[in-house]
Design an enzyme around this catalytic site. Structure first.
Site, PDB file in Angstrom:
ATOM      1  N   THR A  97      42.627  39.830  45.429  1.00 38.33           N
ATOM      2  CA  THR A  97      43.397  40.731  44.569  1.00 38.33           C
ATOM      3  C   THR A  97      42.511  41.918  44.249  1.00 38.33           C
ATOM      4  O   THR A  97      41.494  41.765  43.565  1.00 38.33           O
ATOM      5  CB  THR A  97      43.802  40.022  43.255  1.00 38.33           C
ATOM      6  OG1 THR A  97      44.567  38.870  43.586  1.00 38.33           O
ATOM      7  CG2 THR A  97      44.628  40.944  42.379  1.00 38.33           C
ATOM      8  N   LYS A 172      51.746  42.884  43.768  1.00 36.91           N
ATOM      9  CA  LYS A 172      50.956  41.951  42.937  1.00 36.91           C
ATOM     10  C   LYS A 172      50.663  42.572  41.565  1.00 36.91           C
ATOM     11  O   LYS A 172      50.817  41.922  40.534  1.00 36.91           O
ATOM     12  CB  LYS A 172      49.653  41.621  43.685  1.00 36.91           C
ATOM     13  CG  LYS A 172      48.621  40.857  42.896  1.00 36.91           C
ATOM     14  CD  LYS A 172      48.772  39.374  43.002  1.00 36.91           C
ATOM     15  CE  LYS A 172      47.754  38.673  42.104  1.00 36.91           C
ATOM     16  NZ  LYS A 172      47.952  37.262  41.994  1.00 36.91           N
ATOM     17  N   LYS A 247      41.471  41.015  34.559  1.00 34.83           N
ATOM     18  CA  LYS A 247      41.134  41.721  35.800  1.00 34.83           C
ATOM     19  C   LYS A 247      42.388  42.360  36.412  1.00 34.83           C
ATOM     20  O   LYS A 247      42.394  43.544  36.759  1.00 34.83           O
ATOM     21  CB  LYS A 247      40.508  40.741  36.803  1.00 34.83           C
ATOM     22  CG  LYS A 247      40.305  41.364  38.184  1.00 34.83           C
ATOM     23  CD  LYS A 247      40.056  40.355  39.296  1.00 34.83           C
ATOM     24  CE  LYS A 247      40.222  41.033  40.651  1.00 34.83           C
ATOM     25  NZ  LYS A 247      40.086  40.145  41.790  1.00 34.83           N
TER      26      LYS A 247
HETATM   27  P1  NAD Z   1      35.603  33.042  43.501  1.00 29.72           P
HETATM   28  O1  NAD Z   1      34.667  33.928  42.761  1.00 29.72           O
HETATM   29  O2  NAD Z   1      35.687  31.603  43.167  1.00 29.72           O
HETATM   30  O3  NAD Z   1      35.317  33.160  45.086  1.00 29.72           O
HETATM   31  C1  NAD Z   1      34.938  34.336  45.737  1.00 29.72           C
HETATM   32  C2  NAD Z   1      33.894  33.954  46.779  1.00 29.72           C
HETATM   33  O4  NAD Z   1      33.572  35.110  47.567  1.00 29.72           O
HETATM   34  C3  NAD Z   1      32.576  33.460  46.169  1.00 29.72           C
HETATM   35  O5  NAD Z   1      32.269  32.175  46.678  1.00 29.72           O
HETATM   36  C4  NAD Z   1      31.558  34.519  46.607  1.00 29.72           C
HETATM   37  O6  NAD Z   1      30.254  34.001  46.827  1.00 29.72           O
HETATM   38  C5  NAD Z   1      32.199  35.006  47.881  1.00 29.72           C
HETATM   39  N1  NAD Z   1      31.719  36.308  48.346  1.00 29.72           N
HETATM   40  C6  NAD Z   1      31.521  37.454  47.650  1.00 29.72           C
HETATM   41  N2  NAD Z   1      31.071  38.434  48.462  1.00 29.72           N
HETATM   42  C7  NAD Z   1      30.985  37.892  49.708  1.00 29.72           C
HETATM   43  C8  NAD Z   1      30.604  38.391  50.990  1.00 29.72           C
HETATM   44  N3  NAD Z   1      30.225  39.660  51.160  1.00 29.72           N
HETATM   45  N4  NAD Z   1      30.628  37.561  52.044  1.00 29.72           N
HETATM   46  C9  NAD Z   1      31.019  36.275  51.899  1.00 29.72           C
HETATM   47  N5  NAD Z   1      31.401  35.742  50.723  1.00 29.72           N
HETATM   48  C10 NAD Z   1      31.394  36.536  49.640  1.00 29.72           C
HETATM   49  O7  NAD Z   1      37.054  33.724  43.320  1.00 29.72           O
HETATM   50  P2  NAD Z   1      38.482  33.026  43.545  1.00 29.72           P
HETATM   51  O8  NAD Z   1      38.970  32.437  42.258  1.00 29.72           O
HETATM   52  O9  NAD Z   1      38.444  32.202  44.781  1.00 29.72           O
HETATM   53  O10 NAD Z   1      39.386  34.323  43.780  1.00 29.72           O
HETATM   54  C11 NAD Z   1      39.304  35.049  44.998  1.00 29.72           C
HETATM   55  C12 NAD Z   1      40.326  36.187  44.917  1.00 29.72           C
HETATM   56  O11 NAD Z   1      41.649  35.642  44.729  1.00 29.72           O
HETATM   57  C13 NAD Z   1      40.080  37.144  43.749  1.00 29.72           C
HETATM   58  O12 NAD Z   1      40.310  38.460  44.183  1.00 29.72           O
HETATM   59  C14 NAD Z   1      41.090  36.696  42.701  1.00 29.72           C
HETATM   60  O13 NAD Z   1      41.503  37.747  41.839  1.00 29.72           O
HETATM   61  C15 NAD Z   1      42.241  36.226  43.584  1.00 29.72           C
HETATM   62  N6  NAD Z   1      43.107  35.214  42.964  1.00 29.72           N
HETATM   63  C16 NAD Z   1      42.547  34.182  42.281  1.00 29.72           C
HETATM   64  C17 NAD Z   1      43.393  33.230  41.693  1.00 29.72           C
HETATM   65  C18 NAD Z   1      42.801  32.050  40.946  1.00 29.72           C
HETATM   66  O14 NAD Z   1      43.576  31.357  40.269  1.00 29.72           O
HETATM   67  N7  NAD Z   1      41.503  31.786  41.052  1.00 29.72           N
HETATM   68  C19 NAD Z   1      44.785  33.352  41.799  1.00 29.72           C
HETATM   69  C20 NAD Z   1      45.319  34.413  42.538  1.00 29.72           C
HETATM   70  C21 NAD Z   1      44.462  35.348  43.120  1.00 29.72           C
END
Ligand code: NAD
Length: 298
Positions: A97, A172, A247
């Site tokens: 997102t 979104k 966010k």
């Molecule tokens: P998270 O922080 O748990 O996971 C993100 C991962 O990306 C981390 O493990 C981090 O180390 C990795 N990362 C960052 N930079 C990187 C790179 N250059 N190369 C490889 N890996 C890298 O976040 P999440 O909760 O999994 O959310 C991910 C996305 O989904 C976000 O944008 C969030 O807004 C969206 N989202 C989350 C939810 C939720 O409920 N958690 C729901 C809908 C959407």
């Protein structure tokens, strides 16, 4: 039989890991990567093949899928590692997102490097990612939709093609802006009702079958009692954490500014959720904002 595309999957966090697992279980050949060693180890423990660098994940695959915390992570990775290593024509599938403007920039970068691009942010949270029941909002060229749908249907239940590049992120932010506003509205109504002597159940029974009905009341009701599965009954454990709502409302505010939209409630909802998150509510479900409204701390 048609062969499945090989996928470079980057970002194995709360959402990415279960999404990658569903692809792996469905027989997709995945090259998974995360900057955190612990995330790589968690993927390996589930039988998912990992690689040591982002560039390796992007080389010799048909799809590069990213699931990162923010747009800056996406643009940096595209510029520094992914675009140059991928085979021309690779489909860059961005599921994080992020800001609408950054999603469009990411698409432009991918196209300029000779690749294809789609933004496909999700709704449904970690539970939906685990169960493979996410909703994907997709911004992509129509001719890429068949290929995209095949992959997205492994991780999700509903795939909505919203338009061209950036349209998925646009949908979104609009949805989540409305959700933030409606949760604050539902919370204000329940607190007002308390002060007017109404029980939570009486007000719920009216709203849930009257014109104030919305998801924030009927599914994620901010008071305990009327909807037993809502986080209010479980000490406001998320669900959808207030920090994530904050966010998303920040992204909505950026889009409001970009488009000069008169969205007073959306901007105010962003301010209230930011304040709530910064004053200790970040990890609670976003419906816990009712407690700050009740005690007047916002
Ligand atoms: P998270 O922080 O748990 O996971 C993100 C991962 O990306 C981390 O493990 C981090 O180390 C990795 N990362 C960052 N930079 C990187 C790179 N250059 N190369 C490889 N890996 C890298 O976040 P999440 O909760 O999994 O959310 C991910 C996305 O989904 C976000 O944008 C969030 O807004 C969206 N989202 C989350 C939810 C939720 O409920 N958690 C729901 C809908 C959407």
């Amino acid at each position: 039989m048609k062969t499945k595309p090989r996928i470079g999957f980057l970002g194995l966090g709360h959402m990415g890991l279960p999404m990658a697992r569903n692809l792996h279980t469905a027989g997709y050949d995945i090259k998974a990567f995360d900057v955190l060693p612990a995330a790589l180890a968690a993927a390996e423990a589930q039988g998912i093949a990992t690689v040591a660098t982002a560039s390796e994940a992007a080389s010799d695959v048909q799809i590069v899928l990213t699931m990162f915390p923010s747009g800056k992570h996406v643009l940096d990775a595209y510029r520094e590692h992914l675009l140059a290593t991928a085979t021309p024509g690779t489909l860059f599938l961005e599921c994080s997102t992020i800001d609408v403007a950054q999603a469009r920039e990411a698409a432009e970068l991918a196209l300029a490097a000779g690749h294809r691009s789609a933004d496909a942010p999700v709704s449904g949270g970690v539970v939906g990612a685990e169960a493979g029941t996410l909703t994907f909002m997709v911004g992509a060229e129509p001719e890429d939709m068949n290929e995209l749908s095949e992959v997205l249907e492994v991780m999700g239940r509903r795939i909505v093609h919203c338009g061209g590049h950036g349209a998925g992120q646009a949908a979104k932010v609009c949805n989540n802006m409305l959700l933030g506003i409606s949760m604050i509205g539902a919370s204000e109504a329940f607190v007002l009702g308390e002060r007017l002597g109404l029980t939570h159940q009486a007000l719920f029974d009216v709203i849930s079958s009257a014109s104030g009905q919305c998801w924030s009341v009927t599914t994620n009701c901010p008071v305990p009692g009327p909807v037993p599965s809502s986080p209010a009954n479980h000490e406001y454990q998320p669900g959808f954490a207030a920090a994530l709502m904050s966010k998303d409302l920040g992204l909505a505010s950026n889009a409001v500014e970009l488009t000069q939209t008169d969205a007073n409630l959306g901007v105010r909802a962003a301010e209230l959720y930011r304040k709530f998150s910064e004053s200790g509510g970040a990890s609670a479900d976003f419906s816990a904002i009712i407690n700050a409204i009740r005690d007047g701390s916002l």
